[in-house]
Scaffold this active site. Structure first.
Site, short mmCIF file in Angstrom:
data_model
loop_
_atom_site.label_atom_id
_atom_site.label_comp_id
_atom_site.label_asym_id
_atom_site.label_seq_id
_atom_site.Cartn_x
_atom_site.Cartn_y
_atom_site.Cartn_z
N THR A 132 -1.22 3.84 -1.96
CA THR A 132 -0.05 3.00 -2.18
C THR A 132 1.25 3.79 -2.03
OG1 THR A 132 1.12 1.90 -4.00
CG2 THR A 132 -0.50 3.49 -4.64
N ASP A 133 2.34 3.07 -1.76
CA ASP A 133 3.66 3.72 -1.71
C ASP A 133 4.14 4.13 -3.10
OD1 ASP A 133 4.18 1.16 -2.70
OD2 ASP A 133 5.75 0.68 -1.25
N GLU A 134 3.47 3.60 -4.14
CA GLU A 134 3.97 3.86 -5.51
C GLU A 134 3.83 5.32 -5.91
OE1 GLU A 134 3.13 0.80 -8.38
OE2 GLU A 134 2.78 -0.67 -6.80
N TYR A 158 -0.84 3.91 -13.33
CA TYR A 158 -1.49 3.48 -12.07
C TYR A 158 -1.12 4.43 -10.93
CZ TYR A 158 -1.88 1.01 -7.60
OH TYR A 158 -2.14 0.70 -6.29
N LYS A 162 -3.43 7.08 -8.73
CA LYS A 162 -3.58 7.00 -7.26
C LYS A 162 -3.10 8.32 -6.63
CE LYS A 162 -4.68 4.04 -4.93
NZ LYS A 162 -6.04 3.62 -4.43
P1 NAD Z 1 -7.88 -5.36 -6.53
O1 NAD Z 1 -7.64 -4.97 -7.95
O2 NAD Z 1 -7.67 -6.77 -6.10
O3 NAD Z 1 -9.38 -4.98 -6.11
C1 NAD Z 1 -10.00 -3.79 -6.50
C2 NAD Z 1 -11.50 -3.95 -6.25
O4 NAD Z 1 -12.14 -2.71 -6.62
C3 NAD Z 1 -12.14 -5.04 -7.12
O5 NAD Z 1 -13.02 -5.81 -6.35
C4 NAD Z 1 -12.90 -4.25 -8.19
O6 NAD Z 1 -14.06 -4.94 -8.66
C5 NAD Z 1 -13.27 -3.00 -7.42
N1 NAD Z 1 -13.49 -1.84 -8.31
C6 NAD Z 1 -12.74 -1.45 -9.36
N2 NAD Z 1 -13.28 -0.35 -9.93
C7 NAD Z 1 -14.38 -0.04 -9.20
C8 NAD Z 1 -15.35 1.00 -9.27
N3 NAD Z 1 -15.29 1.94 -10.24
N4 NAD Z 1 -16.34 1.03 -8.36
C9 NAD Z 1 -16.43 0.07 -7.40
N5 NAD Z 1 -15.55 -0.95 -7.29
C10 NAD Z 1 -14.53 -0.98 -8.18
O7 NAD Z 1 -6.99 -4.35 -5.68
P2 NAD Z 1 -6.32 -4.56 -4.26
O8 NAD Z 1 -4.96 -5.12 -4.44
O9 NAD Z 1 -7.27 -5.22 -3.35
O10 NAD Z 1 -6.13 -3.04 -3.83
C11 NAD Z 1 -7.13 -2.35 -3.08
C12 NAD Z 1 -6.67 -0.93 -2.84
O11 NAD Z 1 -5.44 -0.94 -2.12
C13 NAD Z 1 -6.39 -0.14 -4.12
O12 NAD Z 1 -6.86 1.17 -3.92
C14 NAD Z 1 -4.89 -0.16 -4.27
O13 NAD Z 1 -4.42 0.98 -4.94
C15 NAD Z 1 -4.46 -0.18 -2.82
N6 NAD Z 1 -3.16 -0.81 -2.55
C16 NAD Z 1 -2.89 -2.06 -3.02
C17 NAD Z 1 -1.68 -2.66 -2.73
C18 NAD Z 1 -1.36 -4.06 -3.19
O14 NAD Z 1 -0.22 -4.50 -3.00
N7 NAD Z 1 -2.29 -4.81 -3.76
C19 NAD Z 1 -0.74 -1.98 -1.93
C20 NAD Z 1 -1.05 -0.69 -1.47
C21 NAD Z 1 -2.27 -0.14 -1.77
P1 TYD Z 2 3.39 -6.45 -9.08
O1 TYD Z 2 2.95 -7.63 -8.27
O2 TYD Z 2 2.74 -6.21 -10.40
O3 TYD Z 2 3.27 -5.18 -8.13
P2 TYD Z 2 3.82 -3.65 -8.36
O4 TYD Z 2 4.25 -3.49 -9.75
O5 TYD Z 2 2.58 -2.86 -8.04
O6 TYD Z 2 4.92 -3.48 -7.36
O7 TYD Z 2 4.95 -6.58 -9.34
C1 TYD Z 2 5.86 -6.68 -8.26
C2 TYD Z 2 7.25 -6.72 -8.84
O8 TYD Z 2 7.42 -7.92 -9.58
C3 TYD Z 2 7.51 -5.58 -9.83
O9 TYD Z 2 8.86 -5.16 -9.68
C4 TYD Z 2 7.31 -6.23 -11.18
C5 TYD Z 2 7.77 -7.66 -10.95
N1 TYD Z 2 7.09 -8.69 -11.76
C6 TYD Z 2 7.84 -9.62 -12.45
O10 TYD Z 2 9.09 -9.61 -12.42
N2 TYD Z 2 7.20 -10.57 -13.18
C7 TYD Z 2 5.83 -10.61 -13.28
O11 TYD Z 2 5.29 -11.49 -13.99
C8 TYD Z 2 5.06 -9.66 -12.54
C9 TYD Z 2 3.56 -9.67 -12.60
C10 TYD Z 2 5.73 -8.71 -11.78
#
Ligand code: NAD
Ligand code: TYD
Length: 358
Positions: A132-134, A158, A162
């Site tokens: 992630t970019d975070e 988080y 990561k």
């Molecule tokens: P998500 O929380 O929707 O899905 C995570 C999945 O991993 C779930 O299906 C969960 O059951 C599985 N999981 C959790 N712990 C596990 C373990 N110990 N062993 C096997 N499976 C396990 O997350 P997402 O949004 O789909 O993100 C997927 C990946 O992409 C993550 O690594 C996250 O850090 C990264 N990412 C997400 C975003 C975003 O905006 N959602 C952006 C950049 C990177």
């Molecule tokens: P989120 O979807 O949790 O992603 P991340 O924190 O990983 O970027 O949140 C996106 C942005 O939205 C973040 O600045 C927090 C804000 N946010 C709210 O303002 N209200 C909410 O209920 C949630 C879940 C997030």
């Protein structure tokens, strides 16, 4: 075949569905099915012989070792993680366990498997770590977007977990020569997004007539990418990326949270207008409620995606305007998915669908 972890989550399930839209190459899916894992996302693959689903933990070294020996994948794509910042603030332990310790066990088993491959397979093997970019921390308004060489400065449990996993992946390349690729992507949105994150939460709350909770002043900035563009970028890095390299993925879509919420409200006003009798305003934006800010809330993320474009020729297909329209429409068309997620019913899916099968 390839091994995909975290394949029942938001991005992982989109990746597997998209993979089969492009390839016939088999996928072994490994997912623990935490609250965020929903096998219903992969229901269309129920009778598809190209897909093998295994419920399990990336931190279970014996299971991972067994799967690698049995299926002999040419690549591993690691999506498995705890992914929600707010949950990491309330309880960081699962984040440490999966994102750090779990990634370590996965890497270690992959290293042992990879070491035993014949030279050609060894050279072609890839471990792609989805991050992630975070990990880069927070940007001031006028600072340039995150490049791949930006310092790591994670601010939440988080992002710190990561960041730790990214460092382990890097070290396995540097020390053991494991052919790794790391991708750091901005915020995703699209189908199958669990409604605890900003965009799906706002859509489902608005449709239910509930408050739309905006943290703090709503002026925090995120850089949004449609999930299928993230999936195409990962496929591109998997095929063309140089081992040991990091690729930032983003769509040049910086928006404040308030802009996002207003856009969703405007789309719902268009697709599902409220009755004129609704008070105080016949518009979804009247549901916006400012709530206490997230502790340690990062102000701005922005991705400089020039490297992946320049070196690998990847570009996103969607603009924010087209992607958010598709997303709002998907939630309107899939309210039964939302209802089952909200009621917790989706968790019975495994039993319903898989009992009595081998
Ligand atoms: P998500 O929380 O929707 O899905 C995570 C999945 O991993 C779930 O299906 C969960 O059951 C599985 N999981 C959790 N712990 C596990 C373990 N110990 N062993 C096997 N499976 C396990 O997350 P997402 O949004 O789909 O993100 C997927 C990946 O992409 C993550 O690594 C996250 O850090 C990264 N990412 C997400 C975003 C975003 O905006 N959602 C952006 C950049 C990177
Ligand atoms: P989120 O979807 O949790 O992603 P991340 O924190 O990983 O970027 O949140 C996106 C942005 O939205 C973040 O600045 C927090 C804000 N946010 C709210 O303002 N209200 C909410 O209920 C949630 C879940 C997030």
């Amino acid at each position: 075949m390839i091994l995909v972890t975290g394949s029942a989550g938001f991005i992982g399930s989109n990746f597997v569905l998209d993979w089969f839209a492009q390839h016939d190459e088999a996928v072994v899916s490994l997912d623990k099915l935490t609250y965020a894992g929903n096998l219903e996302n992969l229901a269309s693959l129920k009778n598809d012989k190209r897909h093998i689903f295994v419920q399990g933990d990336i931190g279970d070294a014996a299971l991972v070792g067994k799967l690698l020996a049995q299926y002999r994948p040419r690549a591993v794509v690691n999506f498995a993680a705890e992914s929600h910042v707010d949950r990491s603030i309330h309880g960081p332990e699962d984040f440490i366990r999966t994102n750090i310790v779990g990634t370590f066990h996965l890497l270690e088993e992959v290293r042992v498997y990879w070491s035993g491959l014949a030279d050609k397979e060894k050279a072609e093997f890839r471990f792609l770590h989805v991050s992630t970019d975070e990990v880069y921390g927070s940007l001031a308004k006028d600072e340039p977007a995150f490049s791949e060489t930006h310092r790591y400065e994670p601010n939440s449990p988080y992002s710190a977990s990561k960041a730790a996993s990214d460092h382990l992946v890097r070290a396995y390349h540097h020390t053991y020569g494991l052919p790794v690729l790391t991708t750091n992507c901005s915020n995703n949105y699209g189908p199958y997004h669990f409604p605890e994150k900003l965009i799906p939460l706002m859509i489902v709350n608005a449709l239910a007539g509930k408050a739309l909770p905006v943290y703090g002043d709503g002026q925090q900035i995120r850089d949004w990418l449609y999930v299928r563009d993230h999936c195409s970028a990962i496929r591109c890095v998997l095929e063309k990326g140089r081992p040991g390299e990091v690729y930032n993925i983003g769509g040049w879509n910086e928006k404040t949270n308030l802009e996002i919420v207003h856009t969703i409200c405007a789309l719902l006003d268009e697709f599902r207008p409220l009755p004129a009798s609704h008070s105080p305003l016949p518009a979804y934006r009247s549901l916006i409620t400012y709530v206490q800010d997230r502790p340690g809330h990062d102000r701005r993320y922005a991705i400089d995606a020039r490297k992946i474009e320049r070196e690998l020729g990847w570009k996103p297909a969607e603009t924010f305007a087209t992607g958010i329209r598709k997303t709002v429409q998907w939630y309107l068309d899939n309210q039964s998915w939302v209802n089952r997620v909200q009621s917790g019913d989706y968790r019975n899916w495994v039993e319903k669908n898989y009992s009595g099968r081998d």
